[in-house]
Design an enzyme around this catalytic site. Sequence first.
Site, PDB file in Angstrom:
ATOM      1  N   ASP A 121      -2.689 -17.574  51.545  1.00  0.00           N
ATOM      2  CA  ASP A 121      -3.555 -17.377  50.384  1.00  0.00           C
ATOM      3  C   ASP A 121      -5.011 -17.162  50.791  1.00  0.00           C
ATOM      4  O   ASP A 121      -5.725 -16.376  50.176  1.00  0.00           O
ATOM      5  CB  ASP A 121      -3.497 -18.606  49.459  1.00  0.00           C
ATOM      6  N   ASP A 199      -7.268 -13.462  46.512  1.00  0.00           N
ATOM      7  CA  ASP A 199      -6.480 -14.233  47.468  1.00  0.00           C
ATOM      8  C   ASP A 199      -5.698 -13.231  48.313  1.00  0.00           C
ATOM      9  O   ASP A 199      -5.211 -12.220  47.783  1.00  0.00           O
ATOM     10  CB  ASP A 199      -5.472 -15.151  46.750  1.00  0.00           C
ATOM     11  N   HIS A 248      -0.323 -13.964  43.282  1.00  0.00           N
ATOM     12  CA  HIS A 248       0.333 -13.778  44.565  1.00  0.00           C
ATOM     13  C   HIS A 248       1.569 -12.893  44.403  1.00  0.00           C
ATOM     14  O   HIS A 248       2.470 -13.199  43.633  1.00  0.00           O
ATOM     15  CB  HIS A 248       0.681 -15.115  45.223  1.00  0.00           C
ATOM     16  N   ASP A 250       3.867 -12.234  46.556  1.00  0.00           N
ATOM     17  CA  ASP A 250       4.981 -12.471  47.471  1.00  0.00           C
ATOM     18  C   ASP A 250       6.170 -13.243  46.873  1.00  0.00           C
ATOM     19  O   ASP A 250       7.017 -13.757  47.608  1.00  0.00           O
ATOM     20  CB  ASP A 250       4.500 -13.109  48.791  1.00  0.00           C
ATOM     21  N   CYS A 350       4.282 -17.783  52.178  1.00  0.00           N
ATOM     22  CA  CYS A 350       3.027 -18.451  51.820  1.00  0.00           C
ATOM     23  C   CYS A 350       2.550 -19.385  52.929  1.00  0.00           C
ATOM     24  O   CYS A 350       1.352 -19.517  53.160  1.00  0.00           O
ATOM     25  CB  CYS A 350       3.207 -19.301  50.572  1.00  0.00           C
TER      26      CYS A 350
END
Length: 366
Positions: A121, A199, A248, A250, A350
């Site tokens: 991140d 991020d 995010h 992912d 992550c």
Amino acid sequence: MFLEEAVISPEVTNSPVRSYTEWDPLEEVVVGIVDDATFPPWHPALEPVIPAGQHETFRREQGRPFPPEIVRAAKRELDEFVSLLEAEGVTVRRPEPIPQRREYSTGAWTSTGMYAAMPRDALLVVGEEIIECPMAWRSRYYESLAYRPLLKEYFHGGARWSAGPKPELLDELYDLEWSEPAPGDPTRLVVTEFEPTFDAADFMRFGRDIVGQKSNVTNEFGVAWLARHLGDQYRVRLLEFDDDHPMHIDATITPLAPGKLLVNPERVTKVPQMFKAWDLLPAPTPALPDSHPLYMTSKWINMNLFSIDENRVVVEAQDEPMIAALRSWGFTPIPCNFRNFNSFGGSFHCATLDVRRSGALQSYLD
Ligand code: ARG
């Protein structure tokens, strides 16, 4: 004697940081830690991205440690993950624990921290450069300090090291009136365009193409800063998904190899033009039981895989549907227990920062 002139070489030689994709053969990786993991102070920026069922817990526990038994169990899982990576021949590095419950202030506001569990991140590696991200949460303002010993070492070794403009994180950055959009209405993001924030986990690296999304932590200003910073060797491209609470990328798309993209079947409802020539592999429905605490993520964290190369991919040991799917697509799944770590809002992608992968800068997308 006076030194008349000293020219400092701008050359990048033999950088220990070099990685262009999510799948090239892995040489060195940073794996996060859960030491001192702490519920962040409640703030309007958390509202759209913390699962609704957890809001009460966050408001009640703010500034207090996460349950110690989950921290201990997650720590064991991280150790298992590290051993497994080392057994595959990868160099593993860890951040330095920093106190997370110490109050800090910019003068305009005060906060405490959260954790150093998710290097993905806070730091973005693009080629030979490592970028400290201007993160939108006050509780993550100083998160990159846990990585400073590594950043200094990488710099001394020859890497480029930079940071986004230090954000102010004033109230103007946030839509303080944010509320859930009515069904069918467009996604509402809690960050404004007051200043650049992003991020790293809102971006995936596909060689010359850096594919990202706007989210509740990444604004257009931040994306524009990144694109201009990276220059004309790279193309920063944005996608929009069917996701009312984006933060995010992912757990939405996970590239596993050139031409192979794992996709979240609920969020990726049409094939983006840039992936026309790729195989889109729909992630199997998550196997996590409802009783398992997930403080900061949806169950689609099952797609948050981490590739050691184009074949080997680390996957949660109890996620049998994902393991079977990966096998059927021709990959070699490497199982690792990680469910307790998942409670903190991430999985293998992550928890990592792939600092060095072999392989050259190429184009993979239309
Ligand atoms: N917002 C995603 C979801 O709920 C989780 C993404 C977590 N990724 C991360 N890098 N921390 O599906």
